[in-house]
Enzyme design. Structure first.
Site, PDB file in Angstrom:
ATOM      1  N   CYS A  25       0.173  -3.164  -0.708  1.00 15.78           N
ATOM      2  CA  CYS A  25      -0.164  -2.236   0.403  1.00 15.78           C
ATOM      3  C   CYS A  25      -0.773  -0.880  -0.202  1.00 15.78           C
ATOM      4  O   CYS A  25      -1.693  -0.227   0.280  1.00 15.78           O
ATOM      5  CB  CYS A  25       1.308  -2.245   0.964  1.00 15.78           C
ATOM      6  N   THR A  26       0.052  -0.562  -1.293  1.00 16.55           N
ATOM      7  CA  THR A  26      -0.237   0.899  -1.771  1.00 16.55           C
ATOM      8  C   THR A  26      -1.743   0.956  -2.301  1.00 16.55           C
ATOM      9  O   THR A  26      -2.610   1.652  -1.957  1.00 16.55           O
ATOM     10  CB  THR A  26       0.630   1.570  -2.977  1.00 16.55           C
TER      11      THR A  26
END
Length: 156
Positions: free
Chosen positions: A46-47
């Protein structure tokens, strides 16, 4: 069932990382919206995905399109993550009712309690023009997002 291209996008109102309400209808007639559902803030994939969007933000957020990240995290968690990573685009909390917006797009796992990696490009009229659904460990190729945005601009 996942929302498909050509369908009307389900409406929603969620709070962003600053606690302000953001509705899909806020953009109607003004901008297309790129909805980026993801499992959790602070997780590796996600990051990586959102940092990539941050680093090429003008491709995803400009006069023609607005990017909105959506997860089941709380607004406080999203605020901390946005500050840590330097995200200037809205991160929306689908915390309560838990995952209701992700469920309306067909990308919520009630068994796991989070959204899968769903991406939807919604045009100014509220119609889905691009849709993808990836599993939790499956990173997305953002070139598909760029291509869909360019195609939408070319058809306008």
């Amino acid at each position: 069932m996942t929302v498909e291209v050509g369908q009307k996008a389900p409406g929603f109102t969620l709070k962003n990382q600053d606690g302000a309400e953001v509705s899909l209808s806020d953009f109607a007639g003004k901008q297309a919206v790129l909805l980026v559902f993801y499992p959790f803030a602070f997780s590796g994939i996600c990051t990586g995905e959102l940092c990539s969007a941050r680093d090429d933000l003008s491709a995803f957020q400009n006069d023609d399109v607005q990017i909105l990240g959506i997860s089941v995290d709380t607004t406080w968690s999203l605020k901390a993550w946005a500050n840590q990573e330097g995200y200037t685009f809205p991160l929306l909390s689908d915390f309560w009712p838990h995952g209701a917006t992700a469920a309306s797009y067909g990308v919520f796992s009630s068994d796991l309690g989070f959204a899968f990696r769903g991406t939807f490009l919604v045009d100014k009229d509220g119609v889905v023009r691009f849709a993808e659904h990836n599993g939790p460990g499956d990173a997305r190729n953002q070139q598909g997002w760029r291509d869909a945005i360019e195609e939408l601009k070319a058809s306008a």
